[in-house]
Scaffold this motif. Structure first.
Motif, PDB file in Angstrom:
ATOM      1  N   ARG A  46       0.842  -1.191   0.000  1.00  9.62           N
ATOM      2  CA  ARG A  46       0.000   0.000   0.000  1.00  9.62           C
ATOM      3  C   ARG A  46       0.872   1.234   0.000  1.00  9.62           C
ATOM      4  N   ILE A  47       0.297   2.325  -0.507  1.00  8.85           N
ATOM      5  CA  ILE A  47       1.062   3.554  -0.681  1.00  8.85           C
ATOM      6  C   ILE A  47       0.219   4.739  -0.206  1.00  8.85           C
ATOM      7  N   VAL A  48       0.891   5.695   0.452  1.00  8.91           N
ATOM      8  CA  VAL A  48       0.251   6.985   0.720  1.00  8.91           C
ATOM      9  C   VAL A  48       1.051   8.037  -0.020  1.00  8.91           C
ATOM     10  N   VAL A  49       0.353   8.980  -0.635  1.00 14.00           N
ATOM     11  CA  VAL A  49       1.041  10.034  -1.389  1.00 14.00           C
ATOM     12  C   VAL A  49       0.813  11.365  -0.692  1.00 14.00           C
TER      13      VAL A  49
ATOM     14  N   GLU B 199      -0.058  17.563   2.351  1.00 13.35           N
ATOM     15  CA  GLU B 199      -1.378  16.927   2.432  1.00 13.35           C
ATOM     16  C   GLU B 199      -1.365  15.542   1.821  1.00 13.35           C
ATOM     17  N   LYS B 200      -2.204  14.675   2.385  1.00 15.25           N
ATOM     18  CA  LYS B 200      -2.365  13.359   1.782  1.00 15.25           C
ATOM     19  C   LYS B 200      -3.263  13.503   0.566  1.00 15.25           C
ATOM     20  N   ILE B 201      -2.764  13.108  -0.611  1.00 20.20           N
ATOM     21  CA  ILE B 201      -3.601  13.262  -1.797  1.00 20.20           C
ATOM     22  C   ILE B 201      -4.081  11.922  -2.328  1.00 20.20           C
ATOM     23  N   ALA B 202      -3.495  10.827  -1.857  1.00 18.41           N
ATOM     24  CA  ALA B 202      -3.982   9.528  -2.324  1.00 18.41           C
ATOM     25  C   ALA B 202      -3.521   8.446  -1.379  1.00 18.41           C
ATOM     26  N   GLU B 203      -4.228   7.328  -1.378  1.00 16.30           N
ATOM     27  CA  GLU B 203      -3.851   6.184  -0.568  1.00 16.30           C
ATOM     28  C   GLU B 203      -4.424   4.941  -1.234  1.00 16.30           C
ATOM     29  N   GLY B 204      -3.651   3.858  -1.255  1.00 17.90           N
ATOM     30  CA  GLY B 204      -4.187   2.629  -1.836  1.00 17.90           C
ATOM     31  C   GLY B 204      -3.099   1.724  -2.359  1.00 17.90           C
TER      32      GLY B 204
ATOM     33  N   GLU C 269      -1.598  -0.144  -7.890  1.00 14.23           N
ATOM     34  CA  GLU C 269      -2.400   0.030  -9.111  1.00 14.23           C
ATOM     35  C   GLU C 269      -3.304   1.255  -9.000  1.00 14.23           C
ATOM     36  N   VAL C 270      -3.942   1.385  -7.844  1.00 17.54           N
ATOM     37  CA  VAL C 270      -4.859   2.511  -7.639  1.00 17.54           C
ATOM     38  C   VAL C 270      -4.089   3.834  -7.680  1.00 17.54           C
ATOM     39  N   VAL C 271      -2.974   3.883  -6.933  1.00 13.76           N
ATOM     40  CA  VAL C 271      -2.232   5.133  -6.817  1.00 13.76           C
ATOM     41  C   VAL C 271      -1.650   5.550  -8.164  1.00 13.76           C
ATOM     42  N   ARG C 272      -1.175   4.565  -8.910  1.00  8.92           N
ATOM     43  CA  ARG C 272      -0.556   4.846 -10.196  1.00  8.92           C
ATOM     44  C   ARG C 272      -1.513   5.583 -11.143  1.00  8.92           C
TER      45      ARG C 272
ATOM     46  N   VAL D  75      -2.324  12.364  -8.207  1.00  8.64           N
ATOM     47  CA  VAL D  75      -0.932  11.923  -8.078  1.00  8.64           C
ATOM     48  C   VAL D  75      -0.174  12.255  -9.352  1.00  8.64           C
ATOM     49  N   ILE D  76      -0.806  11.974 -10.466  1.00 12.09           N
ATOM     50  CA  ILE D  76      -0.151  12.257 -11.741  1.00 12.09           C
ATOM     51  C   ILE D  76       0.131  13.756 -11.856  1.00 12.09           C
ATOM     52  N   GLU D  77      -0.845  14.571 -11.459  1.00  7.93           N
ATOM     53  CA  GLU D  77      -0.651  16.027 -11.532  1.00  7.93           C
ATOM     54  C   GLU D  77       0.476  16.483 -10.608  1.00  7.93           C
ATOM     55  N   ALA D  78       0.478  15.934  -9.380  1.00  4.22           N
ATOM     56  CA  ALA D  78       1.512  16.338  -8.425  1.00  4.22           C
ATOM     57  C   ALA D  78       2.905  16.035  -8.980  1.00  4.22           C
ATOM     58  N   TYR D  79       3.019  14.864  -9.607  1.00  8.09           N
ATOM     59  CA  TYR D  79       4.346  14.511 -10.108  1.00  8.09           C
ATOM     60  C   TYR D  79       4.692  15.249 -11.386  1.00  8.09           C
ATOM     61  N   LEU D  80       3.666  15.653 -12.168  1.00  6.85           N
ATOM     62  CA  LEU D  80       3.963  16.408 -13.383  1.00  6.85           C
ATOM     63  C   LEU D  80       4.104  17.892 -13.082  1.00  6.85           C
TER      64      LEU D  80
END
Ligand SMILES: Nc1ncnc2c1ncn2[C@@H]1O[C@H](COP(=O)(O)OP(=O)(O)OP(=O)(O)O)[C@@H](O)[C@H]1O
Ligand SMILES: [Mg+2]
Lengths: 366, 255
Positions: free
Chosen positions: B222-225, B230-235, B238-241, B246-251
């Motif tokens: 499991r992953i928390v982003v 702030e926490k923007i995703a958890e799961g 596959e879900v986080v990817r 998450v994609i926006e934060a990394y881009l």
């Protein structure tokens, strides 16, 4: 107040920014550069050459037994400086504080021992003194005074330095000067600002044509025993390892389960134990103490600690010996009035040319 | 046994106006491999510091193994069973490799100072046992041949492994790894992934911060982003990817 304190304090006050900016700055920078440059070496060798050329005719003229006498005094005083310098260096190593009150802890040791020389169980006075009978009582006095002074220093750290542990570095430095004043004041109220006679208990038999006295030998042996005990403690015990770990990386040490408050208390305890032993030894050797004695002696010991490489325990011991020898040489062959000038010139030279000192800071033991 | 080993409730850490960790809540389950990811400056290391007691959180609670540890001092936290490594390696440079590990072991020993000064039988037995264990740990991370070298003289990759061995010496239940693969070669990364798996098999819970997506996606369950605290995703990976934020934060769109 004892002589020399006023000017020293105004020096501290006027250069307080400078102290933190330059002294501590130089010491910090020193961590990254251990190599001495070519310039440093050339200056060092040139200085040594000048000193040797200047001194050799005098040494020759005054003869070999005088020379040996100077060496004996130098090593004995150096051993006492070493005992103080180790406390400086350990405290600096673990909390990066230049503990200007450390010299007064040394005096405190001598002061506390005075009333303990005569008790219902023993009478260590010049009249009754002498002989093997004094050995056990004297050891008892040493142990009691070391314990009391150690506990007092733990209290000082708790009250005066620990609340400032996360404050800017200048704050505990100034507090240390305050503690120094406080201790000198307490000793002043206790015994006044006079030179106190310290009983001359050690035998003064002389050997090797009168050059070495039993006193010199006893002082040196006592210091060697204490330093060996310390080395064993630091290298072989868990608490010693915890102290080294805390000195090297405080946060990492805490996360290894080390209670750094306890470790730092232990460092102040041990520093004071050695300083107190140094204070008694000084009293027995010089037979005179006063309440202002510690500050100037502390500065000499600090010089020794920097000379050997601050934070480095063997360095402090070596630095103490060398500074003791240099001071004795200057006293004996040049002019005692210049001895402090020479000592502090060495401090300035070391800080500017080779801030890591002789052995570097915290070098590996192997 | 299914209660989480670590629960973080509404954790917030502010530094003079900057909110490094902002009201973050999540659980780490027993015996899982859990990853915390996020762009630089997202507050990941700060969160580790709050869990281990190096920082006191501004708000929120941390519960470890059923007991609240918010604001507990680091050495207590270590004794309760949390160990960690650092993003920028922080070994005891002037100690030997084995001494580094022994420091962690010693904090758990029962022999008192008295025993180690006088080398009592109890101390000798314990010391021998502790050295034995330290050697096993070094073997586990592949450093047994370097036991007597100074930590500072080890090459980078070995220093990272020594940090893990040192952390394990405190006998933790939960191991926090702060970017353990930073600066590793692909070969070293593969070895690290194996090491992490083996530790999990032995019952440890692993909670790591990592930038290398191959490792994160490869080993973690499991992953928390985090982003800007702030926490923007958890799961699951596959879900986080596939998560849009998450994609926006990394881009960098969120900046
Ligand atoms: N002790 C501190 N004092 C003030 N600000 C701090 C402190 N520690 C961290 N910060 C700030 O908090 C924010 C989060 O930092 P943190 O180190 O937790 O980020 P990170 O997610 O670990 O980033 P990276 O991936 O670069 O390691 C940053 O803006 C940082 O500057
Ligand atoms: Mg980080």
């Amino acid at each position: 107040m004892g002589g020399g304190f006023g000017p020293l304090l105004s020096f501290l006050a006027t250069t307080r920014g400078g102290l933190d900016g330059h002294l501590v700055g130089a010491l910090r920078k020193a961590r990254s550069s251990v190599q001495s440059s070519l310039v440093t070496r050339v200056i060092g060798i040139a200085l040594a050459a000048v000193v040797i050329i200047y001194l050799s005719p005098k040494v020759y003229a005054l003869g070999p037994s005088y020379f040996l006498r100077i060496v004996a005094v130098g090593v004995a005083l150096g051993a006492i400086y070493a005992l103080i310098a180790i406390g400086y260096t350990m405290v600096y190593g673990i909390v990066e504080l230049i503990n200007f009150a450390h010299g007064d802890v040394f005096t405190l040791g001598a002061f506390i021992s005075l009333p303990l020389l005569v008790t219902p169980f023993w009478h260590l006075t010049e009249e009754t003194g002498g002989g093997w009978g004094i050995v056990l009582p004297l050891i008892a006095v040493f142990l009691i005074v070391m314990l009391i002074t150690g506990l007092i220093n733990v209290g000082i750290e708790r009250v005066a330095y620990r609340p400032l542990r996360n404050a800017p570095r200048l704050a505990p430095l100034i507090t240390a000067v305050g503690v120094s004043f406080f201790l000198e004041g307490v000793m002043y109220l206790w015994k006044g600002a006079v030179n106190l006679h310290y009983p001359d208990l050690l035998p003064s038999n002389r050997f090797v044509g009168g050059t070495f006295s039993a006193k010199d030998v006893i002082v040196i042996v006592a210091a060697v025993i204490l330093v060996a005990g310390l080395a064993f403690f630091v290298n072989q015990t868990k608490l010693g390892k915890a102290m080294r770990a805390t000195a090297q990386d405080r946060d990492a040490a805490r996360l290894m389960g080390i209670n750094i408050d306890r470790t730092i208390s232990a460092t102040f305890f041990i520093g004071a134990v050695l300083a107190a032993a140094g204070g008694i030894t000084y009293g027995l050797y010089i037979n005179s103490v006063n309440n202002g004695l510690g500050f100037p002696i502390g500065l000499v010991a600090f010089t020794a600690a920097v000379f050997g490489g601050i934070g480095n325990i063997p360095g402090a011991a070596l630095g103490g010996l060398i500074i003791g020898l240099i001071r004795a040489t200057n006293d004996g062959y040049v002019d005692p009035q210049w001895t402090d000038v020479v000592t502090f010139a060495i401090l300035i030279l070391v800080l500017t040319l080779r801030p890591t000192g002789l052995l570097g800071m915290r070098v590996p033991e192997k | 046994m299914n209660e989480p080993i670590l629960s973080i409730h509404g954790l917030t850490k502010r530094f003079l106006g900057l909110t490094a960790v902002d009201n973050v809540t999540f659980d780490v389950k027993r015996n899982e491999i859990f990853a915390l990811i996020g762009p630089n400056g997202a507050g990941k290391t700060t969160l580790f510091n709050c869990v281990t007691g190096l920082f006191a959180p501004t708000l929120g609670r941390v519960v470890f193994d059923g007991s609240e540890i918010t604001g507990t001092r680091p050495h207590r936290v270590a004794k309760l069973g949390i160990a960690r490594t650092f993003q920028n390696i922080r070994l005891f440079d002037y100690m030997t490799v084995i001494e580094n590990v022994l420091v962690g072991e010693h904090a758990r020993m029962h022999a008192k100072l008295w025993d180690s000064v006088f080398k009592t039988p109890q101390e000798r037995r314990e010391e021998a046992h502790v050295r034995e264990r330290a050697r096993e740990l070094l073997k586990f991370v592949g450093l047994e041949k370097h036991a007597e070298s100074y930590a500072r003289n080890l090459p980078y990759g070995q220093q990272r492994r020594l940090e893990i061995a040192r952390a394990l010496a405190t006998d933790p239940k939960l191991l926090l790894l702060d970017e353990p693969a930073a600066g590793f070669t692909p070969q070293e990364k593969a070895e690290l992934m194996q090491l992490v798996q083996r530790l999990r098999e032995q019952g440890l819970t692993i909670f790591m911060i990592e930038h290398d997506m191959k490792i994160v996606m490869g080993v973690s369950e499991r992953i928390v982003v985090l982003d800007h605290g702030e926490k923007i995703a958890e799961g699951t990976p596959e879900v986080v990817r596939r998560d849009q934020r998450v994609i926006e934060a990394y881009l960098g769109k969120s900046a």
